[in-house]
Design a protein around this motif. Structure first.
Motif, PDB file in Angstrom:
ATOM      1  N   ALA A 194       0.627  -1.044  -0.226  1.00  0.00           N
ATOM      2  CA  ALA A 194       0.483  -0.402  -0.025  1.00  0.00           C
ATOM      3  C   ALA A 194       0.793   1.011  -0.051  1.00  0.00           C
ATOM      4  O   ALA A 194       0.797   2.408  -0.768  1.00  0.00           O
ATOM      5  N   GLY A 195       2.046   1.180   0.643  1.00  0.00           N
ATOM      6  CA  GLY A 195       2.749   2.492   0.662  1.00  0.00           C
ATOM      7  C   GLY A 195       3.397   2.683  -0.572  1.00  0.00           C
ATOM      8  O   GLY A 195       3.917   3.661  -1.001  1.00  0.00           O
ATOM      9  N   ALA A 196       3.869   1.492  -1.064  1.00  0.00           N
ATOM     10  CA  ALA A 196       4.789   1.351  -2.187  1.00  0.00           C
ATOM     11  C   ALA A 196       3.448   2.435  -3.518  1.00  0.00           C
ATOM     12  O   ALA A 196       3.906   2.955  -4.139  1.00  0.00           O
ATOM     13  N   THR A 197       2.592   1.380  -3.176  1.00  0.00           N
ATOM     14  CA  THR A 197       1.509   2.208  -4.297  1.00  0.00           C
ATOM     15  C   THR A 197       1.229   4.103  -4.140  1.00  0.00           C
ATOM     16  O   THR A 197       1.151   4.684  -4.939  1.00  0.00           O
ATOM     17  N   VAL A 198       1.697   4.386  -2.681  1.00  0.00           N
ATOM     18  CA  VAL A 198       1.325   5.630  -2.737  1.00  0.00           C
ATOM     19  C   VAL A 198       2.384   6.423  -3.083  1.00  0.00           C
ATOM     20  O   VAL A 198       2.305   7.256  -3.991  1.00  0.00           O
ATOM     21  N   VAL A 199       3.770   5.797  -3.296  1.00  0.00           N
ATOM     22  CA  VAL A 199       4.570   6.236  -3.796  1.00  0.00           C
ATOM     23  C   VAL A 199       4.783   5.991  -4.948  1.00  0.00           C
ATOM     24  O   VAL A 199       5.415   7.098  -5.868  1.00  0.00           O
ATOM     25  N   LEU A 200       4.784   5.077  -5.537  1.00  0.00           N
ATOM     26  CA  LEU A 200       4.577   5.211  -7.352  1.00  0.00           C
ATOM     27  C   LEU A 200       3.944   6.719  -8.063  1.00  0.00           C
ATOM     28  O   LEU A 200       4.487   6.918  -8.567  1.00  0.00           O
ATOM     29  N   VAL A 201       2.375   5.998  -7.117  1.00  0.00           N
ATOM     30  CA  VAL A 201       2.046   7.445  -7.781  1.00  0.00           C
ATOM     31  C   VAL A 201       2.173   8.937  -7.550  1.00  0.00           C
ATOM     32  O   VAL A 201       2.211   9.405  -8.866  1.00  0.00           O
ATOM     33  N   VAL A 202       3.127   8.987  -6.448  1.00  0.00           N
ATOM     34  CA  VAL A 202       3.428  10.201  -6.359  1.00  0.00           C
ATOM     35  C   VAL A 202       4.606  11.244  -7.441  1.00  0.00           C
ATOM     36  O   VAL A 202       4.394  12.082  -7.685  1.00  0.00           O
ATOM     37  N   VAL A 203       5.652   9.871  -7.538  1.00  0.00           N
ATOM     38  CA  VAL A 203       6.544   9.555  -8.779  1.00  0.00           C
ATOM     39  C   VAL A 203       5.590   9.725 -10.138  1.00  0.00           C
ATOM     40  O   VAL A 203       6.532  10.898 -10.721  1.00  0.00           O
ATOM     41  N   GLY A 204       5.050   9.089 -10.120  1.00  0.00           N
ATOM     42  CA  GLY A 204       4.731   9.693 -11.457  1.00  0.00           C
ATOM     43  C   GLY A 204       3.894  10.338 -12.004  1.00  0.00           C
ATOM     44  O   GLY A 204       3.647  11.524 -12.797  1.00  0.00           O
ATOM     45  N   PHE A 205       3.126  11.231 -10.801  1.00  0.00           N
ATOM     46  CA  PHE A 205       2.613  12.735 -10.743  1.00  0.00           C
ATOM     47  C   PHE A 205       3.758  13.625 -11.385  1.00  0.00           C
ATOM     48  O   PHE A 205       3.659  14.538 -12.115  1.00  0.00           O
ATOM     49  N   VAL A 206       4.854  13.297 -10.793  1.00  0.00           N
ATOM     50  CA  VAL A 206       5.660  14.203 -10.717  1.00  0.00           C
ATOM     51  C   VAL A 206       6.238  14.307 -12.258  1.00  0.00           C
ATOM     52  O   VAL A 206       6.977  15.716 -12.671  1.00  0.00           O
ATOM     53  N   LEU A 207       6.005  13.238 -12.534  1.00  0.00           N
ATOM     54  CA  LEU A 207       7.143  12.989 -13.652  1.00  0.00           C
ATOM     55  C   LEU A 207       6.176  13.612 -15.339  1.00  0.00           C
ATOM     56  O   LEU A 207       6.373  13.764 -15.898  1.00  0.00           O
ATOM     57  N   GLY A 208       4.701  13.542 -14.862  1.00  0.00           N
ATOM     58  CA  GLY A 208       4.268  13.565 -15.459  1.00  0.00           C
ATOM     59  C   GLY A 208       3.999  15.667 -15.593  1.00  0.00           C
ATOM     60  O   GLY A 208       3.596  15.885 -16.694  1.00  0.00           O
ATOM     61  N   GLY A 209       4.380  15.857 -14.328  1.00  0.00           N
ATOM     62  CA  GLY A 209       4.827  17.627 -14.887  1.00  0.00           C
ATOM     63  C   GLY A 209       5.860  18.191 -14.684  1.00  0.00           C
ATOM     64  O   GLY A 209       5.488  19.419 -15.220  1.00  0.00           O
ATOM     65  N   LEU A 210       6.698  17.004 -14.866  1.00  0.00           N
ATOM     66  CA  LEU A 210       8.005  17.412 -15.389  1.00  0.00           C
ATOM     67  C   LEU A 210       8.075  18.884 -16.852  1.00  0.00           C
ATOM     68  O   LEU A 210       7.698  17.331 -17.432  1.00  0.00           O
ATOM     69  N   GLY A 211       9.335  19.121 -17.019  1.00  0.00           N
ATOM     70  CA  GLY A 211       9.519  18.930 -18.058  1.00  0.00           C
ATOM     71  C   GLY A 211       8.731  20.207 -18.922  1.00  0.00           C
ATOM     72  O   GLY A 211       8.529  20.957 -18.186  1.00  0.00           O
ATOM     73  N   GLY A 212       9.107  20.324 -20.064  1.00  0.00           N
ATOM     74  CA  GLY A 212       7.918  21.745 -20.689  1.00  0.00           C
ATOM     75  C   GLY A 212       7.889  21.054 -21.849  1.00  0.00           C
ATOM     76  O   GLY A 212       8.518  19.863 -22.126  1.00  0.00           O
TER      77      GLY A 212
END
Length: 213
Positions: A83-101
């Motif tokens: 459950a904790g791993a799922t939360v962490v991976l979702v957060v990482v994916g959210f950050v990656l989706g908004g990086l860069g331009g």
């Protein structure tokens, strides 16, 4: 008669703890490699900063749950770990989706659809590409000759708002991940900007990543 030697309980606990430390390091290594594999294509192609890219990044990061389960499936409390791993991976994916331009191609497409002031004459177009946004993001700038830069800026700004752009003040507008900046001087990325015809002024219209305060 053979005698069985039982290792001390302390040694066994230390050995077990050591194995779980190695598994934890393995999980972090898998996540690190997977983050690079997911994030690199998004950043290089300039396909970040949209709802779709964020959803794709989150879904791709959740694939890392498979090797994570393999490594922790025998651990006590593995359900909580997952459950904790799922939360962490979702957060990482959210950050990656908004990086860069956005990529230069996307910037060019947006810039080509922007309103033009009445009587405006296109003098030149200049662009710079950097989807990683290390020092600056990709940008496309259109330099126009207009009869009055203030009037032209107001006209273009009003039309942008009508089309759904948000005014942030000081000639800056945003919609989704895109930003538009209107200035009465040539943008610095334009080398040797052309001189407007006699009696006309310049209006610089730049498209880049939306930068909110």
């Amino acid at each position: 008669m053979a005698t069985m030697v039982t290792p001390p309980a302390g040694d066994e606990r230390r050995a077990t703890a050591g194995r779980w430390v190695l598994r934890g390091v393995g999980v972090l290594a898998v996540w690190t490699v997977w983050t690079v594999l997911v994030g690199a294509p998004l950043l290089v192609t300039g396909e970040t900063g949209t709802a779709a890219s964020t959803a794709i990044a989150i879904a791709a990061m959740l694939v890392a749950l498979l090797p994570t389960w393999f490594l922790v499936r025998r651990a006590p409390g593995r359900r909580w770990i997952m459950a904790g791993a799922t939360v962490v991976l979702v957060v990482v994916g959210f950050v990656l989706g908004g990086l860069g331009g956005p990529s230069l191609a996307r910037m060019t497409s947006v810039g080509a659809s922007l309103p033009v002031a009445t009587g405006g004459q296109l003098l030149t177009v200049s662009s710079v590409e950097n989807t990683l946004c290390l020092q600056e993001c990709s940008q496309v700038t259109y330099l126009y000759a207009v009869l009055d830069s203030a009037t032209a800026s107001d006209q273009v700004g009003t039309e942008l708002v009508v089309r759904g752009w948000e005014s942030l003040g000081a000639g800056t507008y945003c919609r989704d991940d895109f930003g538009v900046r209107l200035t009465d001087v040539a943008d610095p990325i334009i080398a040797d900007p052309p001189t407007p015809p006699p009696g006309m002024e310049v209006l610089s219209v730049s498209t880049s990543r939306c930068e909110r305060a």
